[in-house]
Design a protein around this motif. Sequence first.
Motif, PDB file in Angstrom:
ATOM      1  N   THR A 145       0.803  -1.211   0.000  1.00  0.00           N
ATOM      2  CA  THR A 145       0.000   0.000   0.000  1.00  0.00           C
ATOM      3  C   THR A 145       0.842   1.270   0.000  1.00  0.00           C
ATOM      4  OG1 THR A 145      -1.507  -1.235   1.408  1.00  0.00           O
ATOM      5  CG2 THR A 145      -1.917   1.126   1.201  1.00  0.00           C
ATOM      6  N   ARG A 146       1.886   1.271   0.800  1.00  0.00           N
ATOM      7  CA  ARG A 146       2.603   2.528   1.030  1.00  0.00           C
ATOM      8  C   ARG A 146       3.677   2.788  -0.009  1.00  0.00           C
ATOM      9  NH1 ARG A 146       2.077   3.980   6.547  1.00  0.00           N
ATOM     10  NH2 ARG A 146       2.545   6.066   5.831  1.00  0.00           N
ATOM     11  N   CYS A 147       4.068   1.785  -0.762  1.00  0.00           N
ATOM     12  CA  CYS A 147       4.992   2.011  -1.872  1.00  0.00           C
ATOM     13  C   CYS A 147       4.149   2.132  -3.133  1.00  0.00           C
ATOM     14  CB  CYS A 147       5.977   0.851  -2.004  1.00  0.00           C
ATOM     15  SG  CYS A 147       6.906   0.887  -3.558  1.00  0.00           S
ATOM     16  N   ALA A 148       4.381   3.207  -3.889  1.00  0.00           N
ATOM     17  CA  ALA A 148       3.561   3.471  -5.072  1.00  0.00           C
ATOM     18  C   ALA A 148       3.673   2.355  -6.104  1.00  0.00           C
ATOM     19  CB  ALA A 148       3.948   4.809  -5.689  1.00  0.00           C
ATOM     20  N   LYS A 149       4.752   1.562  -6.023  1.00  0.00           N
ATOM     21  CA  LYS A 149       4.917   0.464  -6.975  1.00  0.00           C
ATOM     22  C   LYS A 149       4.758  -0.892  -6.290  1.00  0.00           C
ATOM     23  CE  LYS A 149       8.265   3.291  -9.507  1.00  0.00           C
ATOM     24  NZ  LYS A 149       9.711   3.457  -9.760  1.00  0.00           N
ATOM     25  N   SER A 150       4.292  -0.898  -5.072  1.00  0.00           N
ATOM     26  CA  SER A 150       4.124  -2.143  -4.309  1.00  0.00           C
ATOM     27  C   SER A 150       5.372  -3.020  -4.364  1.00  0.00           C
ATOM     28  CB  SER A 150       2.918  -2.947  -4.824  1.00  0.00           C
ATOM     29  OG  SER A 150       1.734  -2.238  -4.586  1.00  0.00           O
ATOM     30  N   LEU A 151       6.537  -2.390  -4.252  1.00  0.00           N
ATOM     31  CA  LEU A 151       7.782  -3.150  -4.317  1.00  0.00           C
ATOM     32  C   LEU A 151       7.986  -3.937  -3.028  1.00  0.00           C
ATOM     33  CD1 LEU A 151      10.177  -0.407  -5.772  1.00  0.00           C
ATOM     34  CD2 LEU A 151       8.844  -2.115  -7.024  1.00  0.00           C
ATOM     35  N   PHE A 152       8.630  -5.079  -3.167  1.00  0.00           N
ATOM     36  CA  PHE A 152       8.964  -5.857  -1.981  1.00  0.00           C
ATOM     37  C   PHE A 152      10.429  -5.705  -1.591  1.00  0.00           C
ATOM     38  CE2 PHE A 152       5.544  -8.339  -0.159  1.00  0.00           C
ATOM     39  CZ  PHE A 152       4.513  -7.840  -0.941  1.00  0.00           C
TER      40      PHE A 152
ATOM     41  N   GLY B  27      12.245  -2.387  -1.901  1.00  0.00           N
ATOM     42  CA  GLY B  27      12.511  -0.988  -2.200  1.00  0.00           C
ATOM     43  C   GLY B  27      13.685  -0.509  -1.374  1.00  0.00           C
ATOM     44  N   PRO B  28      13.932   0.779  -1.330  1.00  0.00           N
ATOM     45  CA  PRO B  28      13.274   1.794  -2.145  1.00  0.00           C
ATOM     46  C   PRO B  28      13.882   1.855  -3.535  1.00  0.00           C
ATOM     47  CG  PRO B  28      14.760   2.798  -0.543  1.00  0.00           C
ATOM     48  CD  PRO B  28      14.874   1.329  -0.367  1.00  0.00           C
ATOM     49  N   CYS B  29      13.067   2.229  -4.508  1.00  0.00           N
ATOM     50  CA  CYS B  29      13.532   2.328  -5.882  1.00  0.00           C
ATOM     51  C   CYS B  29      14.416   3.566  -6.031  1.00  0.00           C
ATOM     52  CB  CYS B  29      12.347   2.380  -6.844  1.00  0.00           C
ATOM     53  SG  CYS B  29      11.484   3.956  -6.880  1.00  0.00           S
ATOM     54  N   GLY B  30      14.919   3.753  -7.231  1.00  0.00           N
ATOM     55  CA  GLY B  30      15.827   4.870  -7.476  1.00  0.00           C
ATOM     56  C   GLY B  30      15.150   6.232  -7.441  1.00  0.00           C
ATOM     57  N   GLY B  31      13.852   6.248  -7.298  1.00  0.00           N
ATOM     58  CA  GLY B  31      13.147   7.528  -7.294  1.00  0.00           C
ATOM     59  C   GLY B  31      12.930   8.100  -5.913  1.00  0.00           C
ATOM     60  N   SER B  32      13.404   7.381  -4.882  1.00  0.00           N
ATOM     61  CA  SER B  32      13.195   7.843  -3.515  1.00  0.00           C
ATOM     62  C   SER B  32      14.185   8.954  -3.190  1.00  0.00           C
ATOM     63  CB  SER B  32      13.407   6.673  -2.548  1.00  0.00           C
ATOM     64  OG  SER B  32      13.280   7.110  -1.222  1.00  0.00           O
ATOM     65  N   SER B  33      13.665  10.119  -2.793  1.00  0.00           N
ATOM     66  CA  SER B  33      14.553  11.244  -2.545  1.00  0.00           C
ATOM     67  C   SER B  33      14.133  11.986  -1.285  1.00  0.00           C
ATOM     68  CB  SER B  33      14.503  12.177  -3.760  1.00  0.00           C
ATOM     69  OG  SER B  33      15.402  13.223  -3.580  1.00  0.00           O
TER      70      SER B  33
ATOM     71  N   GLY C 288      13.136  11.028   1.514  1.00  0.00           N
ATOM     72  CA  GLY C 288      11.926  10.550   2.163  1.00  0.00           C
ATOM     73  C   GLY C 288      10.668  10.685   1.336  1.00  0.00           C
ATOM     74  N   ILE C 289      10.812  11.253   0.133  1.00  0.00           N
ATOM     75  CA  ILE C 289       9.638  11.512  -0.694  1.00  0.00           C
ATOM     76  C   ILE C 289       9.625  10.570  -1.894  1.00  0.00           C
ATOM     77  CG2 ILE C 289       8.461  13.283  -2.087  1.00  0.00           C
ATOM     78  CD1 ILE C 289       8.452  13.819   0.948  1.00  0.00           C
ATOM     79  N   CYS C 290       8.462  10.079  -2.227  1.00  0.00           N
ATOM     80  CA  CYS C 290       8.298   9.156  -3.348  1.00  0.00           C
ATOM     81  C   CYS C 290       8.321   9.915  -4.665  1.00  0.00           C
ATOM     82  CB  CYS C 290       6.970   8.423  -3.205  1.00  0.00           C
ATOM     83  SG  CYS C 290       6.497   7.471  -4.659  1.00  0.00           S
ATOM     84  N   GLU C 291       8.744   9.229  -5.717  1.00  0.00           N
ATOM     85  CA  GLU C 291       8.823   9.875  -7.025  1.00  0.00           C
ATOM     86  C   GLU C 291       7.463  10.312  -7.554  1.00  0.00           C
ATOM     87  OE1 GLU C 291      10.648   6.869  -9.553  1.00  0.00           O
ATOM     88  OE2 GLU C 291       8.693   6.227 -10.269  1.00  0.00           O
ATOM     89  N   VAL C 292       6.381   9.758  -7.034  1.00  0.00           N
ATOM     90  CA  VAL C 292       5.079  10.123  -7.609  1.00  0.00           C
ATOM     91  C   VAL C 292       4.576  11.498  -7.197  1.00  0.00           C
ATOM     92  CG1 VAL C 292       4.328   7.729  -7.890  1.00  0.00           C
ATOM     93  CG2 VAL C 292       3.547   9.035  -5.908  1.00  0.00           C
TER      94      VAL C 292
ATOM     95  N   LYS D 132       4.917  10.286   0.954  1.00  0.00           N
ATOM     96  CA  LYS D 132       6.140   9.783   1.576  1.00  0.00           C
ATOM     97  C   LYS D 132       6.547   8.487   0.899  1.00  0.00           C
ATOM     98  CE  LYS D 132       5.409  11.726   6.116  1.00  0.00           C
ATOM     99  NZ  LYS D 132       4.721  11.494   7.384  1.00  0.00           N
ATOM    100  N   CYS D 133       7.852   8.252   0.817  1.00  0.00           N
ATOM    101  CA  CYS D 133       8.332   6.980   0.265  1.00  0.00           C
ATOM    102  C   CYS D 133       8.090   5.900   1.313  1.00  0.00           C
ATOM    103  CB  CYS D 133       9.817   7.050  -0.075  1.00  0.00           C
ATOM    104  SG  CYS D 133      10.533   5.428  -0.417  1.00  0.00           S
ATOM    105  N   GLY D 134       7.254   4.943   0.955  1.00  0.00           N
ATOM    106  CA  GLY D 134       6.913   3.875   1.892  1.00  0.00           C
ATOM    107  C   GLY D 134       8.142   3.099   2.328  1.00  0.00           C
ATOM    108  N   TRP D 135       9.089   2.941   1.411  1.00  0.00           N
ATOM    109  CA  TRP D 135      10.275   2.164   1.749  1.00  0.00           C
ATOM    110  C   TRP D 135      11.237   2.919   2.663  1.00  0.00           C
ATOM    111  CZ3 TRP D 135      11.709  -2.596   2.286  1.00  0.00           C
ATOM    112  CH2 TRP D 135      10.881  -3.568   1.735  1.00  0.00           C
ATOM    113  N   GLN D 136      11.254   4.233   2.535  1.00  0.00           N
ATOM    114  CA  GLN D 136      12.036   5.003   3.505  1.00  0.00           C
ATOM    115  C   GLN D 136      11.435   4.772   4.901  1.00  0.00           C
ATOM    116  OE1 GLN D 136      14.686   7.820   3.017  1.00  0.00           O
ATOM    117  NE2 GLN D 136      14.872   7.137   5.137  1.00  0.00           N
TER     118      GLN D 136
HETATM  119  S1  SF4 Z   1      10.002   6.227  -4.141  1.00  0.00           S
HETATM  120 FE1  SF4 Z   1       9.631   4.798  -2.465  1.00  0.00          FE
HETATM  121  S2  SF4 Z   1       7.376   4.616  -2.305  1.00  0.00           S
HETATM  122 FE2  SF4 Z   1       7.838   5.588  -4.256  1.00  0.00          FE
HETATM  123  S3  SF4 Z   1       7.856   3.906  -5.700  1.00  0.00           S
HETATM  124 FE3  SF4 Z   1       9.990   4.188  -5.041  1.00  0.00          FE
HETATM  125  S4  SF4 Z   1      10.254   2.832  -3.294  1.00  0.00           S
HETATM  126 FE4  SF4 Z   1       8.070   2.989  -3.670  1.00  0.00          FE
END
Ligand code: SF4
Lengths: 113, 308, 221
Positions: free
Chosen positions: C150-157, C159-165, C167-171, C176-180
């Motif tokens: 739910t908290r990761c915009a990509k439902s990654l198992f 994470g965090p992906c390269g878009g996490s900056s 504490g903020i999600c790339e979307v 907030k970045c769920g993985w942070q």
């Molecule tokens: S930035 Fe964080 S919450 Fe957003 S898609 Fe990447 S890992 Fe998931």
Amino acid sequence: MLPCTGRIDESLLLKAFENGADGVMVVGCLEGDCHYVSGNIRARARVKRVYEILDKIKIGPDRIRMFNLSAGEGSKFAAYANEFVGKIRELGPSPINLARGGQVHAASQKETT
Amino acid sequence: MKSGSNLEKVLAAGHFSVTAECGPPRGADPEVVRKKAAYVKGNVDACNVTDNQTSVVRMSSLAGCLLIKEEGIEPLIQMVVRDRNRIALQSDLLGASAMGVRNILCLSGDHQKFGDDPQAKNVFDIDSMQFIHLVKSMRDEGTFPSGKKLDGAPKFFIGCAVNPFADPFEIRVPRLKLKVEAGADFVQTQCIYNMKKFKEYLELAKKQGLHEKVKILAGVTPLKSAGMAKFMKKMVAGMDIPDEVINRIAAEPKEKQAEKGIEMCIELIQELKEMEGIAGVHVMAIEWEEKLHEIIGGAGLLPRPVVE
Amino acid sequence: MITGTPKPIEEILEMLEPYDNIILAGCHGCVTVCRVGGEKEVQVLASTLRLAREAAGRKIAITEISLERQCDPEYVEKLRPYVSDHQAVLSIACGAGIQFLAEKYAITPVLPGINTGFLGVTERQGEWAERCQGCGDCVLHLTGGICPVTRCAKSLFHGPCGGSSQGICEVGKDVKCGWQLIIDRLKALNQLENYGKLKPYKGWHTSRDGGPRRILREDMI
Ligand code: SF4
Ligand code: SF4
């Protein structure tokens, strides 16, 4: 008359229009002076919501307004009331009253404080 | 040899390798790809073809790979898990391998919010880490994840992407380690501008011996102008461009900035070439493929070795 | 709780076009707590609709009823005496409640008055946020009590992906970045070693992807 504008909710305000009001003037205490801490602040938010509803359903948002006064400001109250009544008279009867066949209670108000 | 790809051979022979990328067109015209391919040819060991990058719809990566392959370039297919569930992923892997694509980059993919169709449904059935594992198990065990036997295993040199500049920094090396354990043979990094931070990252990776288990290709992107640098810094999540870098290019008059950008990119490659643990560079000249020869040649990396 | 937002009044008025006599049904459950479908909201919506319709020259009669819950058969039954006297029911319960009314009262149209949102919490008065997607196979014990689905915009198992900056999600700036959050919490719990393991592919069959779900508890029947 209500003990505090905090008791007012949106449905009460809308009911006034259903009951034939052409305008509703809500008069509360000065902000910061509420006996119940934030009753008048809440009332303001509710009045704003009703304002938005009236706008959307084309009754006209200007038919509702909130004023803040202290208990000692009788002449100001009269001035506000006259001003508001004048404004409502300008707007004329609400679309509801027009639809009900012109039994116009021009500027009938529901005083709520 | 795991895949027998040219990239794998060049790296195995101990050469400093070079890859580049080529974005397919926003349309069905194959000429666009062929034109870009002409700039790439002879300058790289393999060329990435992006997969609907930033969620902007483009010609499929597989089609792009086949087009550049026809032009004599070794393709490296990028595949994102954003748009494919595990059924589609497996099927596309088999198809790509059957058509002779031997290198793959396993990616999550940017969120669809960035593209033309922000209202699209995304997939993310498995994540990029699990995707690496999926490719490896199909290649090495010859089985589907369901356990059933494959009629011919796909042959891939497996890559992944890492962004040393994303947050939290402390998890970046553990995450790389996880990707290596999942089965990555090589990694391509996000564009490097912040050398100090990259060195820090590399040191941590080396402490874990990761540079010996996985080939690290350092990502670079030549800046076209100070404006582009500022834009990327601001708009691209996880892009780290220090002010010194921007100031250096901004100090040039406008018409000289592109030249400066190329000079800075060459310097960067030369520095990376000397660093222990770096096995190659990945040059992402975004919509600037015509400069690849100048950059790669300028860095003293031409001609590319031929390994049998 | 299940959250929702009111449908635009114009959309409701359009739905109600064919009718002059309806029930407006609220629910005392979740939608009361998130202030979108309780008794109060029934009153306000009923007044609004009556005013709008009367001003447009076509009155509508609205019977206002709020049920304890629209998702339980015994409460839904309470509507039965009224239903046949009305042309339609406008429900401002969640999508489950609305459907339950529809299936119990098969020949009366049941219309949605709200847009049902998500399973979430009240972060503060007036602000709700999603926490669970009901995936049917909870992993919160592995992720520091923060849901990656739910908290990761990509439902990654992983994470965090390269878009996490920072504490903020790339979307988006306010996501907030769920993985942070997961990493921070794992650190606080001294469980960062949970991060370093490759997790098996998620079985989405226990989620919506297995088709409509049903829970059958033999012991309770
Ligand atoms: S930035 Fe964080 S919450 Fe957003 S898609 Fe990447 S890992 Fe998931
Ligand atoms: S893991 Fe599944 S059940 Fe647990 S909180 Fe997340 S969505 Fe809900």
